[in-house]
Structures are given as structure tokens and as C-alpha cells.
Design a protein around this motif. Structure first.
Motif, short mmCIF file in Angstrom:
data_model
loop_
_atom_site.label_atom_id
_atom_site.label_comp_id
_atom_site.label_asym_id
_atom_site.label_seq_id
_atom_site.Cartn_x
_atom_site.Cartn_y
_atom_site.Cartn_z
N TRP A 162 27.13 82.03 40.94
CA TRP A 162 25.95 81.23 41.24
C TRP A 162 26.15 80.49 42.55
CZ3 TRP A 162 21.70 81.92 38.41
CH2 TRP A 162 21.83 82.42 37.13
N LEU A 163 25.07 80.34 43.29
CA LEU A 163 25.09 79.53 44.50
C LEU A 163 24.69 78.12 44.09
CD1 LEU A 163 25.48 79.64 47.55
CD2 LEU A 163 23.06 80.10 47.79
N LYS B 162 18.98 78.91 41.33
CA LYS B 162 18.81 80.16 40.59
C LYS B 162 19.45 81.36 41.28
CE LYS B 162 14.43 79.04 38.31
NZ LYS B 162 13.01 79.45 38.14
N ALA B 163 19.86 81.19 42.53
CA ALA B 163 20.36 82.33 43.29
C ALA B 163 21.78 82.70 42.86
CB ALA B 163 20.34 82.00 44.78
N THR B 164 22.02 83.99 42.78
CA THR B 164 23.37 84.51 42.54
C THR B 164 23.82 85.26 43.78
OG1 THR B 164 22.50 86.55 41.55
CG2 THR B 164 23.03 84.72 40.07
N ILE B 165 25.13 85.40 43.93
CA ILE B 165 25.66 86.07 45.11
C ILE B 165 26.58 87.21 44.69
CG2 ILE B 165 25.52 84.03 46.58
CD1 ILE B 165 28.49 83.60 46.17
N LEU B 166 26.61 88.23 45.50
CA LEU B 166 27.54 89.33 45.35
C LEU B 166 28.50 89.27 46.53
CD1 LEU B 166 28.54 92.07 44.19
CD2 LEU B 166 26.84 93.18 45.64
N GLU B 167 29.79 89.16 46.23
CA GLU B 167 30.78 89.09 47.29
C GLU B 167 31.15 90.50 47.73
OE1 GLU B 167 33.97 86.70 45.75
OE2 GLU B 167 33.08 84.87 46.59
N VAL C 147 23.34 86.87 48.99
CA VAL C 147 22.43 86.38 47.97
C VAL C 147 21.67 87.55 47.36
CG1 VAL C 147 20.44 84.89 47.49
CG2 VAL C 147 22.18 84.17 49.16
N LYS C 148 21.65 87.61 46.03
CA LYS C 148 20.96 88.67 45.30
C LYS C 148 19.61 88.19 44.81
CE LYS C 148 23.26 90.87 42.19
NZ LYS C 148 24.08 91.14 40.99
N ARG C 149 18.74 89.15 44.50
CA ARG C 149 17.47 88.80 43.87
C ARG C 149 17.70 88.50 42.40
NH1 ARG C 149 13.57 93.66 44.59
NH2 ARG C 149 15.40 94.64 43.67
N SER C 150 17.00 87.52 41.86
CA SER C 150 17.04 87.29 40.42
C SER C 150 15.89 88.06 39.79
CB SER C 150 16.93 85.80 40.08
OG SER C 150 15.67 85.30 40.47
N ALA C 151 16.04 88.39 38.50
CA ALA C 151 15.04 89.20 37.83
C ALA C 151 13.76 88.42 37.56
CB ALA C 151 15.61 89.74 36.52
N ASP C 152 13.88 87.11 37.34
CA ASP C 152 12.70 86.33 36.97
C ASP C 152 12.77 84.98 37.69
OD1 ASP C 152 11.12 85.45 33.79
OD2 ASP C 152 10.57 85.00 35.86
N LEU C 153 11.89 84.78 38.64
CA LEU C 153 11.92 83.54 39.41
C LEU C 153 11.55 82.33 38.58
CD1 LEU C 153 10.24 84.72 42.73
CD2 LEU C 153 12.66 84.62 42.17
N HIS C 154 10.87 82.55 37.46
CA HIS C 154 10.41 81.43 36.64
C HIS C 154 11.35 81.14 35.46
CE1 HIS C 154 6.68 81.60 38.92
NE2 HIS C 154 6.60 82.89 38.64
N ALA C 155 12.37 81.95 35.29
CA ALA C 155 13.30 81.73 34.19
C ALA C 155 14.28 80.63 34.58
CB ALA C 155 14.07 83.01 33.87
N SER C 156 14.74 79.89 33.58
CA SER C 156 15.72 78.84 33.83
C SER C 156 17.10 79.47 34.01
CB SER C 156 15.77 77.86 32.66
OG SER C 156 16.28 78.49 31.50
N ARG C 157 18.00 78.70 34.56
CA ARG C 157 19.35 79.21 34.75
C ARG C 157 20.01 79.52 33.41
NH1 ARG C 157 24.02 76.76 38.71
NH2 ARG C 157 25.79 77.89 37.83
N VAL C 158 19.74 78.70 32.39
CA VAL C 158 20.30 78.94 31.06
C VAL C 158 19.81 80.27 30.52
CG1 VAL C 158 20.40 78.11 28.69
CG2 VAL C 158 20.54 76.48 30.58
#
Length: 361
Positions: free
Chosen positions: A32-33, A151-156, A308-319
Motif C-alpha cells: 500500500w502507498l 487506496k493505491a497499491t504499488i508493484l515493485e 502505482v497499480k489500478r485498484s479494482a473498485d475506487l469506491h471500496a474501502s481499504r478494509v
């Protein structure tokens, strides 16, 4: 079922759960960023008016929505008003890099931090290639929301560190510490010479082969879809910790591309018997010429490129996103790489009869 001694045990009833794939601690995980960026560096394809216009819109949006963020642009002739000029030599603190252009723009951003760590990279597709570009430029408001709301995730993506050496083994100065950082590949090739190169390849100090060819490519998994792929190398997922050694037009037809452990130290030495020196290119940029007896040593860099990767749902919470990943693995959040090899490379696409297709129209 076979025991460790090789004897057969009497079959017994099994539950389906016994055949479910196991999860190992070494499975790659997205990160996670966590921290919202306080400074942003814009890197764009040069001499392109469409991209310059898009940069103006993005910069204005960031200023309005995140007024306390410092905005920089790589120092160039068409730098925008209101953005602070930035050069690699200044090393002003940067928390996020935003690229606008093709895949070459990300490689250029990586080269700005070629001797140390690189900040997370948010990439927008506006060029001729888009294999490293998960975001379309039209989605920049939601993309920045992901980054600033956590909400952003990263791929190294792996980089490789390179050092050059003379015939006596002493290091050639000017390469930086811990060596030049390369995102795609290091290439030794014969350049304009009419003669084939003779290059000795070593893996962890052990002689692997003497390559008589137009050259050798040592690439990262990210670079597996670039020059290495055009030379017959395999496609490797960027989460795989590996190095690829691919020959360019080898004299031996049995010389095929190799996938080596990412922990390996690879040495490519121009043989003393080679009639041609080897020109060295890194990510498509000419670096230097190695004379017979000189060599380059390559190993995985401690400084990967956090993309930075795309998340599947911009409206979903991090949990919710964490729960979905736990239940479904990486597939639950999608995989940009799977999308790209299908849409950009047309992976395993069937041949179509153009004549029949025309008739149907």
C-alpha cells in the motif's frame, strides 16, 4: 500417494480441501502507498503539444484539490509556469513521480534516479506503447484520489545495478554507487562492427558459456516484453524475481534464452580474442564501449521501481480491498500485466482469414 521412501500407501478418502493450492510466505504481495505525497515531480514526453496541454490540466487539478503539495517539473525548454524546475543533480525531496507519455517516459524517470532509490511512479498512457502504463490520462482525477486517500497499491518492478571493470578487475569510475540502475535491460552488442562479438558469460563466478553472436541482452522481468522478447526471449511476470539472459542472433542454433535466479551476480566479459569491442546500451541509451578484456557486472538493485497499480473498485474501502485480496488472492484486485499481454501483445490470439472477414462485412 507415495511416501518419502518411495513406497505406495493404501488409497484413502480425501477431502477436496486437501487439494487446494497452498499459500507460501514467498508469494509476491502488493504494497500500500500509505503516506499522501507532499511533493510531486512531473515527467513528460518532450516536444508534444497534446501532452503539454494534458499536463496543464492535471497540474491545475492538483493545485485546486491538494493546495499544500509542492509541484515540480523536470527542467526543460517548455516547462510550465507555476511548476518549480527540477534536475537530478538538485535531488530535491520527491514523494511521487507522475509520467505522461509512453513506456519510454517511465524509463527516463527511472534514469533520473539511477544511483539510488526512486519514489513511487504514477503513469498515464499518452504514447505509442503502454505496457507499463496502468492509467488512462482521462482518469487522472480518480487516480490522484486513490493515491491521496490511501487506496493505491504499488508493484515493485526490479531494477538491476551495473558496474564496469577494466581488464585487471578494477572498477571504472563514474558509474555511481551501487552502480547504474536499469529498469529494462543491459545490452552488449557489436554496434557498427562487421564482426561478431565473443562474450564470456559468468553466473556467480562460474563460467556459463562463450557467446559468439551479435550480442547479449540481460533483462529484468519488466524488460522481458521489450528487446529480449524481440530476440526470442520468454515473457516473465514482473513479480517474478529473475534475470533473463538472451542472445542476439547467436552463431550456435542451440543457444537459447535463460531464466536465472534474481539473486545471481552476472558478469559479461568481452573475450580477449574478440575481433570487435562491445557497445553497451542501458534501457535503449548508449553508455560506453567495452574493449576486449573489459567486463560489466550485473546484479539485482536494492532500489526497485514502485509503480502505482489500478485498484479494482475506487469506491471500496481499504478494509474491503484487503478482505477481497485475502479471499481471492491477487486475482481479486485484477492484474494489469494479464490485461496488457492480452490487449497489447495479443497473447495466444488466433489467426484470422482476412478474406473471410471481408466477405462477412
Amino acid at each position: 500417494m507415495i511416501t518419502r521412501l518411495g513406497l505406495f500407501k493404501k488409497p484413502s478418502s480425501f477431502r477436496l480441501s486437501q487439494f487446494q493450492p497452498r499459500r507460501f510466505a514467498t508469494q509476491p504481495q502488493s504494497k500500500w502507498l500509505n503516506k499522501p505525497p507532499e511533493s510531486v515531480l512531473f515527467v513528460k514526453k518532450r516536444d508534444d503539444q497534446v501532452i503539454t496541454t494534458a499536463l496543464k490540466d492535471i497540474a491545475q487539478h492538483v493545485k485546486r484539490r491538494y493546495p499544500n503539495v509542492a509541484l515540480y517539473q523536470e527542467r526543460e525548454a517548455d516547462a510550465l509556469d507555476g511548476l518549480q524546475p527540477w534536475t537530478a543533480s538538485e535531488q530535491s525531496p520527491i514523494d511521487l513521480i507522475v509520467t505522461l507519455g509512453g513506456d519510454g517516459t517511465i524509463l527516463h524517470a527511472s534514469s533520473l534516479f539511477k544511483t539510488g532509490p526512486i519514489p513511487p511512479v504514477l503513469s498515464f498512457s499518452m504514447g505509442t506503447l503502454g505496457f507499463l502504463l496502468p492509467f488512462n490520462v482521462d482518469t487522472f482525477p480518480s487516480a490522484f484520489d486513490e493515491v491521496f486517500t490511501g487506496k493505491a497499491t504499488i508493484l515493485e518492478r526490479m531494477r538491476i545495478a551495473c558496474t564496469f571493470h577494466r581488464q585487471d578487475g578494477s572498477e571504472i569510475e563514474g558509474c555511481g554507487e551501487p552502480g547504474w540502475q536499469v529498469m529494462n535491460e543491459v545490452t552488449l552488442h557489436r554496434g557498427r562492427s562487421p564482426h561478431l562479438n565473443i562474450i564470456d558469460a559468468y553466473v556467480d563466478g562460474q563460467h556459463l558459456t562463450e557467446a559468439v553472436s551479435d550480442g547479449l541482452i540481460l533483462s529484468t522481468p519488466t524488460g522481458s516484453t521489450a528487446y529480449s522478447l524481440s530476440s526470442g526471449g520468454p515473457i516473465v511476470h514482473p513479480a517474478v524475481n529473475a534475470l533473463l539472459l538472451t542472445p542476439i542472433c547467436p552463431r550456435s542454433l542451440s543457444f537459447r534464452s535463460l531464466v536465472l535466479p534474481g539473486s545471481s551476480r552476472i558478469t559479461l566479459k568481452v573475450s580477449r580474442t574478440s575481433r570487435a569491442p562491445a557497445e553497451v546500451s542501458m534501457d535503449g541509451q548508449g553508455v560506453r564501449v567495452l574493449q576486449p578484456g573489459e567486463f560489466v557486472s550485473v546484479e539485482a538493485s536494492p532500489y526497485p521501481v514502485p509503480c502505482v497499480k489500478r485498484s479494482a473498485d475506487l469506491h471500496a474501502s481499504r478494509v474491503d480491498l484487503e478482505k477481497r485480496r485475502t479471499e481471492m488472492g491477487e486475482r481479486g484486485l485484477g492484474d494489469d500485466w494479464v490485461r496488457d499481454i492480452n490487449t497489447l501483445l495479443q497473447f495466444n490470439a488466433s489467426f484470422k482469414n482476412k478474406h473471410l472477414a471481408t466477405e462477412r462485412v
